[in-house]
Design an enzyme around this catalytic site. Structure first.
Site, PDB file in Angstrom:
ATOM      1  CE  LYS A 184      53.991  20.231  -4.381  1.00 37.85           C
ATOM      2  NZ  LYS A 184      54.956  19.792  -5.662  1.00 37.85           N
ATOM      3  CE1 TYR A 230      50.541  20.074  -9.459  1.00 39.39           C
ATOM      4  CE2 TYR A 230      49.714  18.016  -8.269  1.00 39.39           C
ATOM      5  CZ  TYR A 230      50.806  19.391  -8.263  1.00 39.39           C
ATOM      6  OH  TYR A 230      51.298  19.928  -6.733  1.00 39.39           O
ATOM      7  NE  ARG A 234      56.130  30.111 -10.364  1.00 34.40           N
ATOM      8  CZ  ARG A 234      56.609  28.379 -10.313  1.00 34.40           C
ATOM      9  NH1 ARG A 234      55.772  27.337  -9.819  1.00 34.40           N
ATOM     10  NH2 ARG A 234      57.280  27.881 -11.746  1.00 34.40           N
ATOM     11  CG  ASN A 269      58.004  20.194  -5.605  1.00 29.74           C
ATOM     12  OD1 ASN A 269      57.347  19.475  -5.332  1.00 29.74           O
ATOM     13  ND2 ASN A 269      58.217  20.720  -6.525  1.00 29.74           N
ATOM     14  CG  HIS A 294      51.615  24.145  -6.468  1.00 35.29           C
ATOM     15  ND1 HIS A 294      51.411  23.148  -7.727  1.00 35.29           N
ATOM     16  CD2 HIS A 294      50.427  24.630  -6.952  1.00 35.29           C
ATOM     17  CE1 HIS A 294      50.780  24.128  -9.051  1.00 35.29           C
ATOM     18  NE2 HIS A 294      50.691  25.012  -8.158  1.00 35.29           N
ATOM     19  CD  GLU A 315      47.827  26.106  -9.102  1.00 38.65           C
ATOM     20  OE1 GLU A 315      48.166  26.373  -8.499  1.00 38.65           O
ATOM     21  OE2 GLU A 315      48.280  26.099 -10.448  1.00 38.65           O
TER      22      GLU A 315
HETATM   23  P1  CMP Z   1      53.976  21.019  -8.139  1.00 36.86           P
HETATM   24  O1  CMP Z   1      55.363  22.790  -8.584  1.00 36.86           O
HETATM   25  O2  CMP Z   1      53.775  21.444  -7.890  1.00 36.86           O
HETATM   26  O3  CMP Z   1      54.145  20.921 -10.245  1.00 36.86           O
HETATM   27  C1  CMP Z   1      53.857  20.167 -10.577  1.00 36.86           C
HETATM   28  C2  CMP Z   1      54.353  18.749  -9.781  1.00 36.86           C
HETATM   29  O4  CMP Z   1      54.828  17.467 -10.723  1.00 36.86           O
HETATM   30  C3  CMP Z   1      55.377  19.826  -9.185  1.00 36.86           C
HETATM   31  O5  CMP Z   1      55.596  20.401  -9.052  1.00 36.86           O
HETATM   32  C4  CMP Z   1      56.636  18.423  -8.794  1.00 36.86           C
HETATM   33  O6  CMP Z   1      56.109  17.697  -7.383  1.00 36.86           O
HETATM   34  C5  CMP Z   1      56.321  17.085 -10.085  1.00 36.86           C
HETATM   35  N1  CMP Z   1      57.185  17.129 -10.025  1.00 36.86           N
HETATM   36  C6  CMP Z   1      57.454  18.175 -11.532  1.00 36.86           C
HETATM   37  N2  CMP Z   1      58.279  17.495 -12.533  1.00 36.86           N
HETATM   38  C7  CMP Z   1      58.625  16.550 -12.523  1.00 36.86           C
HETATM   39  C8  CMP Z   1      59.841  15.531 -12.858  1.00 36.86           C
HETATM   40  N3  CMP Z   1      60.702  15.419 -12.904  1.00 36.86           N
HETATM   41  N4  CMP Z   1      58.953  13.820 -11.807  1.00 36.86           N
HETATM   42  C9  CMP Z   1      58.492  13.523 -11.145  1.00 36.86           C
HETATM   43  N5  CMP Z   1      57.493  14.713 -10.375  1.00 36.86           N
HETATM   44  C10 CMP Z   1      58.031  15.742 -11.333  1.00 36.86           C
END
Ligand code: CMP
Length: 134
Positions: free
Chosen positions: A11, A51, A87, A114, A117, A128
């Site tokens: 990301k 998303y 994962r 984070n 993804h 995806e």
């Molecule tokens: P990802 O695995 O890409 O899937 C959905 C994304 O939403 C996740 O990683 C985070 O980047 C984001 N995300 C998930 N939960 C939260 C949250 N509680 N607050 C803000 N962002 C979130």
């Protein structure tokens, strides 16, 4: 033996932190194959499709802002049980509780930022991969 394909995406915060090579290296050291790599900037429209499953979540708008804020690097990864294996390399969504040794545990800074993804099921990987690699 279940040969699977999955999408692993670095990301904007991960690209900015220059961990693309590190992520690729971890995937390869685990014995998985990188089938394709694509660096691009999400349009808002593509991000909302990617998303779509989170459309009703309170963090959806924030998530779209974040994922469109800079370039991403998408990896098409193949291998035995690749979805689960990737994962496990990535770790839990929340970087603050992701264990050391996982990509998010080592480089992520929050639940949102984070750094990577990864597809979480055969259905999401199919969706995806089709969306990003056609
Ligand atoms: P990802 O695995 O890409 O899937 C959905 C994304 O939403 C996740 O990683 C985070 O980047 C984001 N995300 C998930 N939960 C939260 C949250 N509680 N607050 C803000 N962002 C979130």
């Amino acid at each position: 033996m279940v040969l699977e394909r999955t999408l692993l995406m670095i990301k904007p915060d991960g690209v900015e932190a220059k961990i693309t090579g590190e992520v690729i290296s971890r995937v390869e050291r685990k014995g998985l194959k990188i089938v394709a790599i694509k660096k691009f900037l999400f349009t808002r429209e593509l991000a909302e499709k990617f998303y779509a499953v989170h459309k009703n979540k309170p963090f959806f708008n924030e998530l779209i802002e974040y994922i469109t804020s800079g370039e991403v690097v998408a990896l098409l990864v193949e291998g035995e049980s690749a979805i689960k294996v990737v994962r496990n390399l990535v770790g839990p969504t929340d970087s603050t509780i992701a264990p050391p040794g996982t990509i998010r545990g080592d480089f992520g800074t929050s639940i949102q930022r984070n750094v990577v993804h990864a597809s979480d099921s055969p259905e999401s990987s199919q969706y995806e991969i089709k969306l990003i690699f056609g």
